[in-house]
Design an enzyme around this catalytic site. Structure first.
Site, PDB file in Angstrom:
ATOM      1  N   HIS A 264      -1.794   0.930   7.277  1.00 54.71           N
ATOM      2  CA  HIS A 264      -2.141   1.081   5.866  1.00 54.71           C
ATOM      3  C   HIS A 264      -1.817   2.492   5.410  1.00 54.71           C
ATOM      4  CE1 HIS A 264      -4.066   0.110   2.132  1.00 54.71           C
ATOM      5  NE2 HIS A 264      -5.121   0.879   2.316  1.00 54.71           N
TER       6      HIS A 264
ATOM      7  N   CYS B 101       0.821  -1.216   0.000  1.00 50.29           N
ATOM      8  CA  CYS B 101       0.000   0.000   0.000  1.00 50.29           C
ATOM      9  C   CYS B 101       0.849   1.258   0.000  1.00 50.29           C
ATOM     10  CB  CYS B 101      -0.936  -0.008   1.204  1.00 50.29           C
ATOM     11  SG  CYS B 101      -0.086  -0.148   2.796  1.00 50.29           S
TER      12      CYS B 101
ATOM     13  N   ASN C 111      -7.841   4.981  -2.351  1.00 50.10           N
ATOM     14  CA  ASN C 111      -7.287   3.738  -1.815  1.00 50.10           C
ATOM     15  C   ASN C 111      -6.665   2.921  -2.941  1.00 50.10           C
ATOM     16  OD1 ASN C 111      -6.658   1.732   0.021  1.00 50.10           O
ATOM     17  ND2 ASN C 111      -8.725   1.562   0.840  1.00 50.10           N
TER      18      ASN C 111
END
Length: 437
Positions: A359, A69, A381
């Protein structure tokens, strides 16, 4: 140490038998996921609406079953520069290319740390930390180091493979190999043997594993594309560094990680660094610890300048992946479990290892009310378009304050006093303290 007694268990049972609400809640939980039952639509609806400050981005990416991520977030910021310069509606940089070198650098770092600490006993805190291995997660500074050394390439040049999108088994095999290598290195060093050549052979094996799983990164490539007006362009024989310099061009060293870790271990207005096991052997992760209010103010300044903001948060806290929401009021876990209070303040959550940044994503918008106060934040995202609101999420101001732990901001937005903190070398903290101090 006091053990559970039958008398105490009988008391629990008697008390619970009188709680009719518990039986109703138990029936609901028997066949329904916890987060679905805890979801409060009326609260989540308050986060709907457009954003007074909103950036245009060019498509949602999908890291799938990998821990990249942090890398996707960094690359997604850079890909906007390429798309703008080349007049493209959609474009994506290769995470597989950068992740290949990331794993190789991490393997080298782990072996170097083994060599450096070969005289320490196996139960030493540093050896325990080293042998815990690494994963494919990381920090902003690590992405910067990789890009500066290897550049970037379009996704079309080095596309994903099944293994790059599903990294768990590969990582277990890699760490197992490196632990075996660590045992060999320690034994040889203990006998006074020079390990330079054997370490190179070990890294050659890592390189071979990666080539088989992910493909070998190209030394040069051609960048052929047609812009959104239909005009064709071709740029031949580029390296990753040449592509970065020509088509991305942003100066990554202009950015700094700003954290808000309000703990006893880290004072405010504190410039610190740590050498994470996943870093390059010759580089540290650097951070400036500021108040939450300062962190938020810097984030808004950057968004107002049409520059997205990389950030790290605890994505496991009060989040609904299907609804695309992060918000404490929208997920009533306390009510679902009969009024049990799960709350701790930010300081205690960090110190007691209950929460940390799990994250990384990008802020691409914020809504500011008539008093100039933010009340919801738009997030890009890397979980694909099927997650959230076609890949985008929203978090409340309440969630931002409690569960956003770090942002990346251009140093030009810092105040003079904040810039002055960066004039000296950062204080070095233990690497294993970095997530929760």
């Amino acid at each position: 140490m006091q053990a559970l007694t039958q008398e105490l268990l009988d008391k629990f049972r008697d008390d619970e038998s009188k709680n009719f609400h518990s039986r109703t809640l138990q029936a609901a939980l028997a066949k329904t996921p916890i987060k679905d039952l805890a979801f409060v639509p009326s609260k989540a609806a308050k986060l709907n609406g457009d954003f007074s400050i909103e950036l245009k981005t060019r498509g949602i990416t999908w890291q799938q079953n990998s821990g990249r991520c942090w890398m996707f977030a960094a690359l997604n910021i850079m890909r906007e520069k390429v798309a703008q310069k080349c007049n493209l509606d959609k474009f994506e940089l290769s995470a597989n290319y950068l992740a290949f070198y990331d794993k190789l650098e991490k393997a080298n770092n782990m072996l170097e740390m083994v060599i450096e600490n070969a005289d320490k006993p196996m139960n030493d805190r540093m050896m325990e930390y080293i042998l815990s291995g690494f994963h494919d997660g990381g920090y902003w500074d690590m992405a910067v180091d990789l890009v500066k050394k290897y550049g970037v390439v379009p996704k079309s040049v080095m596309p994903e493979t099944y293994q790059s999108l599903h990294t768990e088994k590969f990582m277990k095999l890699l760490i197992s190999l490196l632990r075996k290598d660590a045992s060999i290195l320690r034994e040889m060093i203990g006998k006074g043997i020079d390990v330079t050549t054997i370490k190179e052979k070990m890294l050659q094996e890592v390189y071979r594993m990666e080539c088989i799983a992910f493909g070998e990164p190209p030394m040069t490539f051609d960048f052929d594309y047609r812009d959104k007006d239909g005009e064709f362009f071709s740029d031949k024989n580029l390296t990753g560094k040449q592509f970065y310099e020509k088509y991305v061009g942003c100066v990554l060293d202009d950015y700094i990680t700003v954290t808000n870790h309000p703990t006893s271990g880290l004072p405010m207005d504190y410039y610190y660094a740590f050498h994470y096991i996943g870093s390059m052997a010759d580089s540290n992760v650097r951070c400036l610890n500021l108040t939450q209010a300062e962190l938020e103010e810097l984030t808004i300044k950057q968004l107002k300048d049409n520059d997205p903001v990389w950030f790290g948060c605890d994505s496991g806290a009060y989040g609904d992946r299907d609804e695309g929401v992060w918000d404490q009021d929208s997920l009533d876990f306390e009510g679902l479990f009969g009024g049990i209070d799960f709350s701790m303040d930010k300081k205690k959550r960090l110190e007691y290892h209950d929460s940390f940044a799990t994250h990384a994503m990008i802020f691409v918008g914020v809504n500011v009310d008539e008093d100039g106060k933010p009340n919801r934040w738009k997030i890009e995202n890397s979980w694909g378009e099927s997650a959230g609101r076609k890949g985008y999420f929203v978090c409340s101001e309440k969630y931002f304050n409690e569960y956003v732990y770090e942002v990346i901001v251009n140093k030009k937005y810092l105040t003079d006093d904040q810039k002055a903190l960066l004039s000296n070398e950062p204080e070095i903290i233990n690497a294993w303290e970095s997530d929760w101090l």
